[in-house]
Design a protein around this motif. Sequence first.
Motif, short mmCIF file in Angstrom:
data_model
loop_
_atom_site.label_atom_id
_atom_site.label_comp_id
_atom_site.label_asym_id
_atom_site.label_seq_id
_atom_site.Cartn_x
_atom_site.Cartn_y
_atom_site.Cartn_z
N PHE A 41 0.81 -1.22 0.00
CA PHE A 41 0.00 0.00 0.00
C PHE A 41 0.84 1.27 0.00
O PHE A 41 0.30 2.37 0.00
N GLU A 42 2.15 1.13 0.00
CA GLU A 42 3.05 2.29 0.00
C GLU A 42 2.83 3.15 -1.24
O GLU A 42 2.75 4.38 -1.16
N GLU A 43 2.68 2.52 -2.39
CA GLU A 43 2.51 3.25 -3.65
C GLU A 43 1.18 4.01 -3.67
O GLU A 43 1.13 5.17 -4.09
N GLU A 44 0.13 3.37 -3.19
CA GLU A 44 -1.18 4.03 -3.14
C GLU A 44 -1.13 5.24 -2.21
O GLU A 44 -1.71 6.29 -2.52
N LEU A 59 6.80 7.84 5.70
CA LEU A 59 6.47 6.59 5.04
C LEU A 59 5.12 6.06 5.50
O LEU A 59 4.66 6.35 6.60
N PHE A 60 4.51 5.26 4.64
CA PHE A 60 3.20 4.69 4.94
C PHE A 60 3.23 3.87 6.22
O PHE A 60 2.31 3.93 7.03
N ARG A 61 4.31 3.09 6.41
CA ARG A 61 4.40 2.26 7.61
C ARG A 61 4.39 3.11 8.87
O ARG A 61 3.76 2.76 9.86
N GLU A 120 -11.71 3.46 3.77
CA GLU A 120 -11.65 2.62 2.57
C GLU A 120 -10.28 1.93 2.46
O GLU A 120 -10.20 0.74 2.17
N LEU A 121 -9.22 2.67 2.72
CA LEU A 121 -7.87 2.10 2.67
C LEU A 121 -7.68 1.08 3.79
O LEU A 121 -7.09 0.01 3.57
N ILE A 122 -8.20 1.37 4.96
CA ILE A 122 -8.10 0.42 6.08
C ILE A 122 -8.82 -0.88 5.73
O ILE A 122 -8.32 -1.98 6.01
N ASN A 123 -9.99 -0.78 5.08
CA ASN A 123 -10.72 -1.99 4.68
C ASN A 123 -9.93 -2.80 3.65
O ASN A 123 -9.91 -4.03 3.70
N LYS A 124 -9.26 -2.13 2.72
CA LYS A 124 -8.43 -2.84 1.73
C LYS A 124 -7.30 -3.58 2.42
O LYS A 124 -6.99 -4.73 2.07
N ILE A 125 -6.69 -2.94 3.39
CA ILE A 125 -5.59 -3.57 4.13
C ILE A 125 -6.10 -4.79 4.89
O ILE A 125 -5.47 -5.85 4.86
N ASN A 126 -7.23 -4.64 5.57
CA ASN A 126 -7.81 -5.75 6.32
C ASN A 126 -8.13 -6.93 5.41
O ASN A 126 -7.86 -8.09 5.74
N LYS A 127 -8.71 -6.64 4.23
CA LYS A 127 -9.04 -7.70 3.28
C LYS A 127 -7.78 -8.42 2.80
O LYS A 127 -7.77 -9.64 2.68
N LYS A 128 -6.73 -7.66 2.56
CA LYS A 128 -5.48 -8.26 2.11
C LYS A 128 -4.88 -9.16 3.19
O LYS A 128 -4.39 -10.25 2.89
N ILE A 129 -4.92 -8.72 4.44
CA ILE A 129 -4.40 -9.52 5.55
C ILE A 129 -5.20 -10.82 5.67
O ILE A 129 -4.63 -11.91 5.78
N VAL A 130 -6.52 -10.72 5.64
CA VAL A 130 -7.38 -11.90 5.77
C VAL A 130 -7.16 -12.86 4.61
O VAL A 130 -7.02 -14.07 4.81
N LYS A 131 -7.08 -12.33 3.39
CA LYS A 131 -6.86 -13.17 2.21
C LYS A 131 -5.53 -13.91 2.31
O LYS A 131 -5.45 -15.11 2.03
N ARG A 132 -4.50 -13.22 2.73
CA ARG A 132 -3.17 -13.84 2.85
C ARG A 132 -3.19 -14.95 3.91
O ARG A 132 -2.61 -16.02 3.71
#
Length: 176
Positions: A41-44, A59-61, A120-132
Amino acid sequence: MYRKEEQPLPPPEKFELPFEGKLSPNNRWVIMAELIPWDDFEEEYAKLFSAEKGAPAKLFRMALGTLIIKEKLGTSDRETIEQIRENPYLQYFIGLNCYQQEPPLESSMLVHFRKRIDGELINKINKKIVKREIDKSDKEVKKKDCLQEKGEKIKNKGKLILDATCAPADINTQRI
């Protein structure tokens, strides 16, 4: 009876750290740092800033990590920065390479982080974590299935002891 023993406190530079200069991989902040896909998500996040104008962005982190720390600890912006300044695990979590005594950012930066990192960004991050994590557990299940198909025996990892004393039961207490 309580007897106070006089022991002088060492100066801060002689204070021994319990982990002998290394962070424990079992610490909750280290584990959580490994779960979050920071680079994805750094690029976004970088797209939110101008390449020519303004001061260099954090930085995003650091931005997301600081907001997570604030919410997890339930502290104010100023107290969050103070906690980060004092705790090497929190400094690792936000992406610093080594412990530093100076605060890595001002508390007023959290206002800007909250504006840029929306729900919206937090939801994307959560979905990515769950998917992984689902993909990881699916691979483990497939590996076990392959072992069973080959006829290899899977070792037990212990015993399961059940106690049904707290289980609900539909028992009629009236006598017929």
